[in-house]
Each structure stands twice: as structure tokens, then as C-alpha cells.
Design an enzyme around this catalytic site. Structure first.
Site, PDB file in Angstrom:
ATOM      1  N   GLY A 189      82.118 -13.055 -13.431  1.00 24.19           N
ATOM      2  CA  GLY A 189      80.831 -13.572 -12.986  1.00 24.19           C
ATOM      3  C   GLY A 189      80.108 -12.705 -11.963  1.00 24.19           C
ATOM      4  O   GLY A 189      79.029 -13.061 -11.508  1.00 24.19           O
ATOM      5  N   LYS A 222      93.860 -16.213 -25.114  1.00 24.24           N
ATOM      6  CA  LYS A 222      93.396 -15.347 -24.012  1.00 24.24           C
ATOM      7  C   LYS A 222      94.045 -15.910 -22.763  1.00 24.24           C
ATOM      8  O   LYS A 222      93.717 -17.021 -22.329  1.00 24.24           O
ATOM      9  CB  LYS A 222      91.868 -15.383 -23.914  1.00 24.24           C
ATOM     10  CG  LYS A 222      91.305 -14.758 -22.645  1.00 24.24           C
ATOM     11  CD  LYS A 222      89.822 -14.510 -22.811  1.00 24.24           C
ATOM     12  CE  LYS A 222      88.987 -14.638 -21.561  1.00 24.24           C
ATOM     13  NZ  LYS A 222      89.334 -13.821 -20.421  1.00 24.24           N
TER      14      LYS A 222
HETATM   15  C1  LIG Z   1      84.548 -16.437 -20.784  1.00 26.08           C
HETATM   16  C2  LIG Z   1      85.690 -15.913 -20.078  1.00 26.08           C
HETATM   17  O1  LIG Z   1      86.772 -15.967 -20.544  1.00 26.08           O
HETATM   18  C3  LIG Z   1      85.490 -15.290 -18.766  1.00 26.08           C
HETATM   19  O2  LIG Z   1      86.500 -15.704 -17.943  1.00 26.08           O
HETATM   20  C4  LIG Z   1      85.484 -13.830 -18.998  1.00 26.08           C
HETATM   21  O3  LIG Z   1      86.466 -13.220 -18.278  1.00 26.08           O
HETATM   22  C5  LIG Z   1      84.141 -13.226 -18.898  1.00 26.08           C
HETATM   23  O4  LIG Z   1      83.750 -12.834 -17.609  1.00 26.08           O
HETATM   24  P1  LIG Z   1      82.192 -12.691 -17.239  1.00 26.08           P
HETATM   25  O5  LIG Z   1      81.690 -14.085 -17.198  1.00 26.08           O
HETATM   26  O6  LIG Z   1      82.165 -11.980 -15.917  1.00 26.08           O
HETATM   27  O7  LIG Z   1      81.537 -11.907 -18.323  1.00 26.08           O
END
Ligand SMILES: CC(=O)[C@@H](O)[C@H](O)COP(=O)(O)O
Length: 260
Positions: free
Chosen positions: A157, A96
Site C-alpha cells: 500500500g 499466496k
Molecule cells: C492484494 C494483496 O495481496 C496485497 O497484499 C499485495 O501484496 C499487493 O500490495 P499493494 O496493495 O501494495 O499493491
């Protein structure tokens, strides 16, 4: 069933492994989510470090596919190096890919992202790029060889949910053969359902579950939201329209005419 680089998985919910109140709650929440893919940050949980081995063991116990991520990487070089470490550690070509442009907004650096994706794909990686909802960026990623594209709903977040529905809809229409995942910014199960209703193949989230008052219950709620959204998409949602249409039959009109 959803396919990522030729591998098929039952769950359309991908889940993060950070921010939980405890390791036990993390494990229970991931189980409750039904997720078959968990993303882990190499920079956060350095392999073999203080908490490293214990953390990896917890993930291994879950019997899920691991999607390592380059969260926190600020440059192409850093992201590429982190991806290579992940491949060594997990024996997976999946990554990712995050290249972050700005520490306050966690906005993806889309120029660096395309560059890093191209480098990694040439090196045999199967890249899951975290990007904005911009069509030209997504197209560049596909041209570079990405079979999966992961536009954000909103900043990581933020829990704001889908902030640019039209752009996400356009991506779905223009990239019918690409596995599309809404990644980041989802705050409620209804947000996840909306993504699936748009025809997105899956969602990826972390904060809204990990930071809930009851992460395990919230993980279950997101599982149901994803299932509801996909079921609705497959059932064929009616298009919204600007005019009224009676849903009760007019006297003298056969009922089935009124609803057809
Ligand atoms: C876990 C991860 O890879 C995060 O960077 C992802 O983009 C999820 O985002 P949220 O925490 O907003 O759900």
C-alpha cells in the site's frame, strides 16, 4: 506466457480484489488489467458471510484463476488454517502465503513464513510466498519447495515502487529457475515495467489500481507497463555504463561503426 506450478497464463500482471470503490469498478478494472490471476483474501471476505457469496460470484464471472491469500494472518498457525480453508472453498492447492510480523509496516515475518511454507508444501499446497527481497529468505523458501517466490518492492500500500533494485536483481540472477513475482508496494506503471525489465516473471498489485482516481484506466496503464517492461527485457536492454559514448557518427567513420 508465464508459468506458475506447471500452469501457463497469458498475463504477467496478477491483481488484487480489495479496496475498489464498488464491485462493478472492481470487475471492470480487473478486466481492463488483462490479468488472468486474481488474489482474494479469505479473512476479508468470509465465505458465506454477509458479502461472501456475492463477492465470490463477481470473481467467478471474471473467468480468472483465483489465488487465495492469507492476508492479515499474524502467525504460522493462523496462516496454515486459513490456507486449508481456502483449499476447501476454492478447490485449489494454490495459496499466496502472507505471515505478517507487524501491523504498522505489514513487514513479512520471514521466519514464520518459511516455517508455514514448509508445512503447507508437505501437505500438498503450491505456495506463493510474500517475502522481503532478502536472498537467504528466498533461498530457504526454495529449499522448502516453493517454485514461486514473491519479494516486495516496498511495503504493501505504500506505492513507493522498487526500493532495493540491487537485491531484486541479485534474486533474479541467483534463482534463474524460480518464477519470481514482485508483490506489493508498486505505485505506477513505470514501477511494474522496471520489475519486468529486471527479468521478473510477473508483478502482483492492488492498491495503486484500486485507489486510483480512475481504477479502470489505471488498470489498463499497468497492463501496458507490464507489456512494455517484458518486451524491453526480451529485446535485450543495454547495460548502463559510467562513460560517454558518442551516438552520432564522427566525420569519416561509417555510421554502422559508430553505433556498433
Ligand atoms: C492484494 C494483496 O495481496 C496485497 O497484499 C499485495 O501484496 C499487493 O500490495 P499493494 O496493495 O501494495 O499493491
Amino acid at each position: 506466457m508465464v508459468t506458475f506450478y506447471g500452469k501457463t497464463f497469458p498475463s504477467r500482471l496478477l491483481i488484487g480484489s480489495a479496496l475498489y470503490p464498488s464491485p462493478a469498478i472492481m470487475q471492470a478494472a480487473i478486466r481492463a488489467s488483462g490479468a488472468s490471476i486474481v488474489t482474494v483474501s479469505l479473512r476479508r471476505e468470509a465465505a458465506g458471510g454477509k458479502s461472501g457469496d456475492a463477492f465470490w460470484n463477481l470473481i467467478r464471472e471474471l473467468d480468472v484463476a483465483v489465488l487465495p491469500n492469507t492476508a492479515g494472518c499474524r502467525s504460522v498457525r493462523e496462516a496454515v488454517t486459513t490456507a486449508k480453508l481456502a483449499r476447501e472453498l476454492f478447490g485449489t492447492a494454490w495459496i499466496k502465503l502472507e505471515v505478517i510480523a507487524d501491523n504498522d509496516t505489514l513487514q513479512p515475518d520471514v521466519v514464520g513464513l518459511v516455517e508455514a511454507a514448509a508445512i503447507l508444501i508437505k501437505d500438498g499446497f503450491e505456495v506463493f510466498p510474500y517475502c522481503t527481497e532478502d536472498l537467504s529468505v528466498a533461498t530457504r523458501l526454495v529449499d522448502a519447495g516453493c517454485k514461486v517466490v514473491m519479494p516486495w518492492a516496498a511495503p504493501i500500500g505504500s506505492a513507493k515502487g522498487i526500493t532495493n533494485r540491487d537485491a531484486l536483481k541479485l534474486l533474479r540472477e541467483r534463482l534463474p529457475d524460480i518464477t519470481l513475482v514482485v508483490d506489493a508496494g508498486l505505485g505506477a506503471p513505470s514501477h511494474a515495467a522496471q520489475a519486468l525489465e529486471l527479468g521478473y516473471d510477473a508483478v502482483l498489485l492492488n492498491t495503486a489500481i484500486a485507489k486510483a482516481a480512475d481504477p479502470v484506466a489505471m488498470a489498463n496503464a499497468f497492463r501496458l507497463g507490464v507489456e512494455a517492461g517484458r518486451t524491453a527485457y526480451e529485446a535485450g536492454l543495454m547495460e548502463a555504463r559510467d562513460f560517454a559514448s558518442p551516438s552520432t557518427p564522427v566525420v569519416g567513420t561509417p555510421f554502422w561503426h559508430a553505433v556498433s
